[in-house]
Design a protein around this motif. Structure first.
Motif, PDB file in Angstrom:
ATOM      1  N   ALA A 126      49.567  50.374  29.601  1.00 46.36           N
ATOM      2  CA  ALA A 126      48.683  50.175  30.755  1.00 46.36           C
ATOM      3  C   ALA A 126      49.417  49.366  31.819  1.00 46.36           C
ATOM      4  O   ALA A 126      50.239  48.509  31.504  1.00 46.36           O
ATOM      5  N   ASN A 127      49.114  49.661  33.054  1.00 46.55           N
ATOM      6  CA  ASN A 127      49.710  48.894  34.140  1.00 46.55           C
ATOM      7  C   ASN A 127      49.239  47.449  34.063  1.00 46.55           C
ATOM      8  O   ASN A 127      48.057  47.179  33.878  1.00 46.55           O
ATOM      9  N   VAL A 128      50.163  46.511  34.207  1.00 42.20           N
ATOM     10  CA  VAL A 128      49.848  45.088  34.132  1.00 42.20           C
ATOM     11  C   VAL A 128      48.839  44.707  35.216  1.00 42.20           C
ATOM     12  O   VAL A 128      47.958  43.890  34.995  1.00 42.20           O
ATOM     13  N   TRP A 129      48.926  45.323  36.372  1.00 39.71           N
ATOM     14  CA  TRP A 129      48.003  44.975  37.452  1.00 39.71           C
ATOM     15  C   TRP A 129      46.569  45.388  37.135  1.00 39.71           C
ATOM     16  O   TRP A 129      45.631  44.885  37.736  1.00 39.71           O
ATOM     17  N   LEU A 130      46.381  46.295  36.162  1.00 38.48           N
ATOM     18  CA  LEU A 130      45.032  46.671  35.735  1.00 38.48           C
ATOM     19  C   LEU A 130      44.539  45.840  34.558  1.00 38.48           C
ATOM     20  O   LEU A 130      43.337  45.612  34.415  1.00 38.48           O
ATOM     21  N   SER A 131      45.432  45.391  33.703  1.00 40.01           N
ATOM     22  CA  SER A 131      45.027  44.682  32.484  1.00 40.01           C
ATOM     23  C   SER A 131      45.270  43.173  32.539  1.00 40.01           C
ATOM     24  O   SER A 131      44.646  42.426  31.808  1.00 40.01           O
ATOM     25  N   GLY A 132      46.192  42.752  33.366  1.00 41.25           N
ATOM     26  CA  GLY A 132      46.582  41.340  33.392  1.00 41.25           C
ATOM     27  C   GLY A 132      47.693  41.039  32.408  1.00 41.25           C
ATOM     28  O   GLY A 132      48.223  39.925  32.381  1.00 41.25           O
ATOM     29  N   GLY A 133      48.031  42.003  31.556  1.00 35.86           N
ATOM     30  CA  GLY A 133      49.109  41.823  30.591  1.00 35.86           C
ATOM     31  C   GLY A 133      48.857  40.665  29.640  1.00 35.86           C
ATOM     32  O   GLY A 133      47.720  40.342  29.306  1.00 35.86           O
ATOM     33  N   GLY A 134      49.913  40.001  29.233  1.00 34.04           N
ATOM     34  CA  GLY A 134      49.820  38.902  28.281  1.00 34.04           C
ATOM     35  C   GLY A 134      49.150  37.660  28.835  1.00 34.04           C
ATOM     36  O   GLY A 134      48.725  36.798  28.080  1.00 34.04           O
ATOM     37  N   PHE A 135      49.024  37.559  30.141  1.00 31.93           N
ATOM     38  CA  PHE A 135      48.369  36.402  30.746  1.00 31.93           C
ATOM     39  C   PHE A 135      46.855  36.488  30.583  1.00 31.93           C
ATOM     40  O   PHE A 135      46.167  35.484  30.508  1.00 31.93           O
ATOM     41  N   GLY A 136      46.349  37.714  30.543  1.00 33.45           N
ATOM     42  CA  GLY A 136      44.911  37.925  30.400  1.00 33.45           C
ATOM     43  C   GLY A 136      44.317  38.626  31.602  1.00 33.45           C
ATOM     44  O   GLY A 136      44.953  38.773  32.643  1.00 33.45           O
ATOM     45  N   PRO A 137      43.069  39.059  31.458  1.00 38.89           N
ATOM     46  CA  PRO A 137      42.405  39.832  32.515  1.00 38.89           C
ATOM     47  C   PRO A 137      42.318  39.128  33.861  1.00 38.89           C
ATOM     48  O   PRO A 137      42.211  39.776  34.895  1.00 38.89           O
ATOM     49  N   GLU A 138      42.373  37.806  33.884  1.00 36.82           N
ATOM     50  CA  GLU A 138      42.275  37.105  35.160  1.00 36.82           C
ATOM     51  C   GLU A 138      43.496  37.351  36.046  1.00 36.82           C
ATOM     52  O   GLU A 138      43.466  37.026  37.231  1.00 36.82           O
ATOM     53  N   ALA A 139      44.541  37.951  35.506  1.00 36.26           N
ATOM     54  CA  ALA A 139      45.724  38.294  36.289  1.00 36.26           C
ATOM     55  C   ALA A 139      45.707  39.768  36.684  1.00 36.26           C
ATOM     56  O   ALA A 139      46.738  40.347  36.985  1.00 36.26           O
ATOM     57  N   SER A 140      44.533  40.374  36.699  1.00 40.11           N
ATOM     58  CA  SER A 140      44.417  41.800  37.012  1.00 40.11           C
ATOM     59  C   SER A 140      43.768  42.012  38.379  1.00 40.11           C
ATOM     60  O   SER A 140      43.032  41.154  38.875  1.00 40.11           O
ATOM     61  N   LEU A 141      44.024  43.170  38.952  1.00 33.78           N
ATOM     62  CA  LEU A 141      43.428  43.525  40.233  1.00 33.78           C
ATOM     63  C   LEU A 141      41.896  43.592  40.154  1.00 33.78           C
ATOM     64  O   LEU A 141      41.224  43.093  41.061  1.00 33.78           O
ATOM     65  N   PRO A 142      41.298  44.183  39.101  1.00 35.43           N
ATOM     66  CA  PRO A 142      39.830  44.182  39.042  1.00 35.43           C
ATOM     67  C   PRO A 142      39.221  42.781  39.066  1.00 35.43           C
ATOM     68  O   PRO A 142      38.250  42.534  39.794  1.00 35.43           O
ATOM     69  N   ALA A 143      39.780  41.848  38.307  1.00 36.36           N
ATOM     70  CA  ALA A 143      39.268  40.471  38.316  1.00 36.36           C
ATOM     71  C   ALA A 143      39.469  39.844  39.685  1.00 36.36           C
ATOM     72  O   ALA A 143      38.592  39.129  40.186  1.00 36.36           O
ATOM     73  N   LEU A 144      40.616  40.100  40.290  1.00 38.69           N
ATOM     74  CA  LEU A 144      40.894  39.568  41.624  1.00 38.69           C
ATOM     75  C   LEU A 144      39.844  40.039  42.619  1.00 38.69           C
ATOM     76  O   LEU A 144      39.298  39.241  43.386  1.00 38.69           O
ATOM     77  N   LEU A 145      39.526  41.325  42.603  1.00 42.16           N
ATOM     78  CA  LEU A 145      38.555  41.877  43.547  1.00 42.16           C
ATOM     79  C   LEU A 145      37.144  41.339  43.308  1.00 42.16           C
ATOM     80  O   LEU A 145      36.462  40.918  44.241  1.00 42.16           O
ATOM     81  N   VAL A 146      36.711  41.323  42.051  1.00 39.00           N
ATOM     82  CA  VAL A 146      35.345  40.889  41.733  1.00 39.00           C
ATOM     83  C   VAL A 146      35.171  39.393  42.007  1.00 39.00           C
ATOM     84  O   VAL A 146      34.225  38.977  42.689  1.00 39.00           O
ATOM     85  N   CYS A 147      36.061  38.576  41.472  1.00 38.26           N
ATOM     86  CA  CYS A 147      35.909  37.119  41.622  1.00 38.26           C
ATOM     87  C   CYS A 147      36.111  36.657  43.054  1.00 38.26           C
ATOM     88  O   CYS A 147      35.411  35.749  43.519  1.00 38.26           O
ATOM     89  N   THR A 148      37.034  37.279  43.772  1.00 39.08           N
ATOM     90  CA  THR A 148      37.228  36.917  45.170  1.00 39.08           C
ATOM     91  C   THR A 148      35.999  37.312  45.985  1.00 39.08           C
ATOM     92  O   THR A 148      35.566  36.559  46.867  1.00 39.08           O
ATOM     93  N   ALA A 149      35.399  38.463  45.674  1.00 35.95           N
ATOM     94  CA  ALA A 149      34.170  38.868  46.362  1.00 35.95           C
ATOM     95  C   ALA A 149      33.047  37.870  46.107  1.00 35.95           C
ATOM     96  O   ALA A 149      32.328  37.474  47.038  1.00 35.95           O
ATOM     97  N   VAL A 150      32.896  37.429  44.853  1.00 32.91           N
ATOM     98  CA  VAL A 150      31.881  36.416  44.534  1.00 32.91           C
ATOM     99  C   VAL A 150      32.167  35.135  45.312  1.00 32.91           C
ATOM    100  O   VAL A 150      31.255  34.519  45.880  1.00 32.91           O
ATOM    101  N   GLY A 151      33.429  34.738  45.358  1.00 33.66           N
ATOM    102  CA  GLY A 151      33.810  33.539  46.095  1.00 33.66           C
ATOM    103  C   GLY A 151      33.510  33.655  47.585  1.00 33.66           C
ATOM    104  O   GLY A 151      33.014  32.715  48.202  1.00 33.66           O
ATOM    105  N   LEU A 152      33.775  34.817  48.165  1.00 33.66           N
ATOM    106  CA  LEU A 152      33.513  35.011  49.593  1.00 33.66           C
ATOM    107  C   LEU A 152      32.014  34.991  49.891  1.00 33.66           C
ATOM    108  O   LEU A 152      31.582  34.438  50.906  1.00 33.66           O
ATOM    109  N   VAL A 153      31.213  35.567  49.001  1.00 30.01           N
ATOM    110  CA  VAL A 153      29.754  35.508  49.168  1.00 30.01           C
ATOM    111  C   VAL A 153      29.273  34.059  49.077  1.00 30.01           C
ATOM    112  O   VAL A 153      28.449  33.607  49.889  1.00 30.01           O
TER     113      VAL A 153
END
Length: 170
Positions: A126-153
């Protein structure tokens, strides 16, 4: 009974790291910078420092540092600004760590919480940008989009509530 005790220990670990990080980053750094330079500089600098604070964790990459700075730095800071209290950012941070690590068994900022209710493994194909790799899901594009959106709201809600005066950091 042993499984329940293990869950409580992991909840304590998740909450401990959340309390320490939130007290330091939001309770001290964000507040001091806000009072000195205003909210824009305070948010940018404290988010960057929060991301850099995770740079030496196992599996950390440039992407993971940027993701942590943007998603968690903005979201947790915005929740603090919205409520004027640290309990919200501490609670969300602790819940994130506990759920990601103990419930789903994923890496939390590169760390392993040990046994979990479920087991989540990043597939090597799997692409690391989709899964976060060994660092965990918080290093993934989906988490970035969702959490940043929550932060902006949350930032928008804080602005509407008049929480962004130069010296209004609680």
């Amino acid at each position: 009974m042993a499984r329940r005790r293990a869950g409580m220990a992991r909840a304590g670990l998740a909450l401990q790291s959340a309390v320490v990080e939130e007290l330091l980053v939001r309770g001290v750094i964000l507040r001091l910078l806000w009072r000195t330079f205003g909210p824009v500089v305070a948010f940018a600098a404290s988010a960057a420092l929060f991301g850099l604070g995770h740079a030496f964790n196992p599996g950390a990459t440039v992407m993971s540092v940027v993701c942590i700075a943007l998603e968690a730095g903005i979201m947790l800071g915005a929740l603090y600004a919205l409520t004027g209290r640290l309990w919200m950012s501490i609670g969300v941070h602790g819940a994130w760590n506990f759920t990601q690590g103990y419930v789903f068994g994923a890496a939390v900022s590169g760390g392993n919480f040990g046994p979990s209710l479920a087991r989540s493994i990043a597939h090597t194909d799997a692409n690391v940008w989709l899964s976060g790799g060994g660092f965990g899901p918080e290093a993934s594009l989906p988490a970035l989009l969702v959490c940043t959106a929550v932060g902006l709201v949350a930032l928008w809600l804080a602005k509407r509530a008049g929480r962004f005066g130069h010296n209004t950091a609680a």
